[in-house]
Design a protein around this motif. Structure first.
Motif, PDB file in Angstrom:
ATOM      1  N   UNK A 103     -11.316  -7.233   6.945  1.00 30.91           N
ATOM      2  CA  UNK A 103     -11.396  -8.236   5.885  1.00 30.91           C
ATOM      3  C   UNK A 103     -12.848  -8.407   5.443  1.00 30.91           C
ATOM      4  N   UNK A 104     -13.763  -8.373   6.400  1.00 29.53           N
ATOM      5  CA  UNK A 104     -15.186  -8.507   6.110  1.00 29.53           C
ATOM      6  C   UNK A 104     -15.956  -7.443   6.878  1.00 29.53           C
ATOM      7  N   UNK A 105     -17.198  -7.277   6.441  1.00 33.96           N
ATOM      8  CA  UNK A 105     -18.165  -6.491   7.190  1.00 33.96           C
ATOM      9  C   UNK A 105     -19.345  -7.421   7.456  1.00 33.96           C
ATOM     10  N   UNK A 106     -19.693  -7.576   8.716  1.00 31.83           N
ATOM     11  CA  UNK A 106     -20.788  -8.465   9.091  1.00 31.83           C
ATOM     12  C   UNK A 106     -21.945  -7.628   9.605  1.00 31.83           C
ATOM     13  N   UNK A 107     -23.097  -7.735   8.947  1.00 25.65           N
ATOM     14  CA  UNK A 107     -24.307  -7.040   9.358  1.00 25.65           C
ATOM     15  C   UNK A 107     -25.157  -8.020  10.161  1.00 25.65           C
ATOM     16  N   UNK A 108     -25.189  -7.827  11.468  1.00 24.16           N
ATOM     17  CA  UNK A 108     -25.918  -8.739  12.347  1.00 24.16           C
ATOM     18  C   UNK A 108     -27.413  -8.743  12.067  1.00 24.16           C
ATOM     19  N   UNK A 109     -27.975  -7.601  11.677  1.00 25.13           N
ATOM     20  CA  UNK A 109     -29.423  -7.539  11.423  1.00 25.13           C
ATOM     21  C   UNK A 109     -29.825  -8.407  10.246  1.00 25.13           C
ATOM     22  N   UNK A 110     -29.069  -8.342   9.167  1.00 20.89           N
ATOM     23  CA  UNK A 110     -29.421  -9.129   7.980  1.00 20.89           C
ATOM     24  C   UNK A 110     -28.719 -10.486   7.970  1.00 20.89           C
ATOM     25  N   UNK A 111     -27.739 -10.671   8.872  1.00 21.91           N
ATOM     26  CA  UNK A 111     -26.947 -11.897   8.957  1.00 21.91           C
ATOM     27  C   UNK A 111     -26.169 -12.148   7.658  1.00 21.91           C
ATOM     28  N   UNK A 112     -25.722 -11.048   7.043  1.00 18.12           N
ATOM     29  CA  UNK A 112     -24.986 -11.105   5.785  1.00 18.12           C
ATOM     30  C   UNK A 112     -23.559 -10.623   6.003  1.00 18.12           C
ATOM     31  N   UNK A 113     -22.639 -11.281   5.319  1.00 21.03           N
ATOM     32  CA  UNK A 113     -21.219 -10.952   5.384  1.00 21.03           C
ATOM     33  C   UNK A 113     -20.786 -10.442   4.019  1.00 21.03           C
ATOM     34  N   UNK A 114     -20.022  -9.362   4.029  1.00 23.60           N
ATOM     35  CA  UNK A 114     -19.415  -8.844   2.795  1.00 23.60           C
ATOM     36  C   UNK A 114     -17.907  -8.940   2.953  1.00 23.60           C
ATOM     37  N   UNK A 115     -17.281  -9.583   1.994  1.00 21.41           N
ATOM     38  CA  UNK A 115     -15.825  -9.716   1.960  1.00 21.41           C
ATOM     39  C   UNK A 115     -15.245  -8.564   1.157  1.00 21.41           C
ATOM     40  N   UNK A 116     -14.270  -7.854   1.734  1.00 23.72           N
ATOM     41  CA  UNK A 116     -13.552  -6.791   1.029  1.00 23.72           C
ATOM     42  C   UNK A 116     -12.308  -7.414   0.424  1.00 23.72           C
ATOM     43  N   UNK A 117     -12.199  -7.400  -0.871  1.00 23.04           N
ATOM     44  CA  UNK A 117     -11.086  -8.039  -1.584  1.00 23.04           C
ATOM     45  C   UNK A 117      -9.740  -7.623  -0.996  1.00 23.04           C
ATOM     46  N   UNK A 118      -8.917  -8.615  -0.719  1.00 24.16           N
ATOM     47  CA  UNK A 118      -7.578  -8.413  -0.152  1.00 24.16           C
ATOM     48  C   UNK A 118      -6.608  -9.282  -0.955  1.00 24.16           C
ATOM     49  N   UNK A 119      -5.977  -8.733  -1.972  1.00 27.58           N
ATOM     50  CA  UNK A 119      -5.087  -9.549  -2.812  1.00 27.58           C
ATOM     51  C   UNK A 119      -3.994 -10.282  -2.046  1.00 27.58           C
ATOM     52  N   UNK A 120      -3.377  -9.635  -1.062  1.00 28.14           N
ATOM     53  CA  UNK A 120      -2.314 -10.297  -0.302  1.00 28.14           C
ATOM     54  C   UNK A 120      -2.869 -11.482   0.469  1.00 28.14           C
ATOM     55  N   UNK A 121      -3.987 -11.293   1.131  1.00 26.58           N
ATOM     56  CA  UNK A 121      -4.642 -12.384   1.854  1.00 26.58           C
ATOM     57  C   UNK A 121      -4.986 -13.522   0.897  1.00 26.58           C
ATOM     58  N   UNK A 122      -5.493 -13.179  -0.269  1.00 23.81           N
ATOM     59  CA  UNK A 122      -5.883 -14.201  -1.242  1.00 23.81           C
ATOM     60  C   UNK A 122      -4.685 -15.026  -1.713  1.00 23.81           C
ATOM     61  N   UNK A 123      -3.515 -14.401  -1.809  1.00 22.27           N
ATOM     62  CA  UNK A 123      -2.310 -15.155  -2.165  1.00 22.27           C
ATOM     63  C   UNK A 123      -2.007 -16.219  -1.118  1.00 22.27           C
ATOM     64  N   UNK A 124      -2.067 -15.840   0.149  1.00 15.66           N
ATOM     65  CA  UNK A 124      -1.796 -16.806   1.218  1.00 15.66           C
ATOM     66  C   UNK A 124      -2.887 -17.863   1.296  1.00 15.66           C
ATOM     67  N   UNK A 125      -4.131 -17.470   1.063  1.00 13.21           N
ATOM     68  CA  UNK A 125      -5.217 -18.455   1.057  1.00 13.21           C
ATOM     69  C   UNK A 125      -5.054 -19.461  -0.076  1.00 13.21           C
ATOM     70  N   UNK A 126      -4.536 -19.017  -1.183  1.00 12.78           N
ATOM     71  CA  UNK A 126      -4.275 -19.944  -2.291  1.00 12.78           C
ATOM     72  C   UNK A 126      -3.275 -21.012  -1.855  1.00 12.78           C
ATOM     73  N   UNK A 127      -2.245 -20.591  -1.125  1.00 14.20           N
ATOM     74  CA  UNK A 127      -1.236 -21.540  -0.633  1.00 14.20           C
ATOM     75  C   UNK A 127      -1.830 -22.483   0.418  1.00 14.20           C
TER      76      UNK A 127
END
Length: 136
Positions: A103-127
């Protein structure tokens, strides 16, 4: 023949997942999705990441946002200690779990998170968002 532009960002190697146009090609199973969404701090972090234009956020920013989501539910007030506890829990528990699910990629060195779009997940998150925060 036209070359495909930016259709595959990552693919194929062990531990990676295939992406097309910044979206994950595979979707976690329903069991995994519901397990991921069962934890409020993961939901709140995902609400924040979905709301970003590019799917990127620093962990400190996520911790701020999670603290604000929690304050909306009337839990505890936002303090520096609470913020640090949330940031640590994100780094140690929630981001690795979301990373395992691609779902995400977390780079510990930069402390940055990248979210990979997941339409199905986003539908449930909307609910879940509607149920948790019906007035928003």
């Amino acid at each position: 023949m036209h070359a495909k532009l930016n259709t595959t960002i990552r693919s194929g190697t062990e531990g990676d997942h295939a992406l097309q146009n910044g979206r994950a090609v595979t979707t976690p199973s329903f069991d995994e999705l519901f397990d991921l969404l069962a934890e409020s701090r993961r939901r709140y972090a995902l609400y924040t990441l979905i709301g970003t234009e590019d799917g990127l956020a620093e962990v400190e920013q996520l911790a701020d946002e999670v603290a604000m989501w929690e304050a909306r539910t009337g839990d505890e007030p936002i303090t520096d200690a609470r913020h640090e506890a949330i940031a640590e829990e994100l780094r140690e528990t929630h981001l690795p779990r979301l990373g395992e699910a691609d779902i995400v990629e977390y780079d510990e060195r930069s402390d940055v998170v990248r979210y990979w779009r997941q339409p199905t997940l986003e539908e449930y998150l909307e609910h879940t968002h509607y149920k948790e925060f019906p007035n928003e």
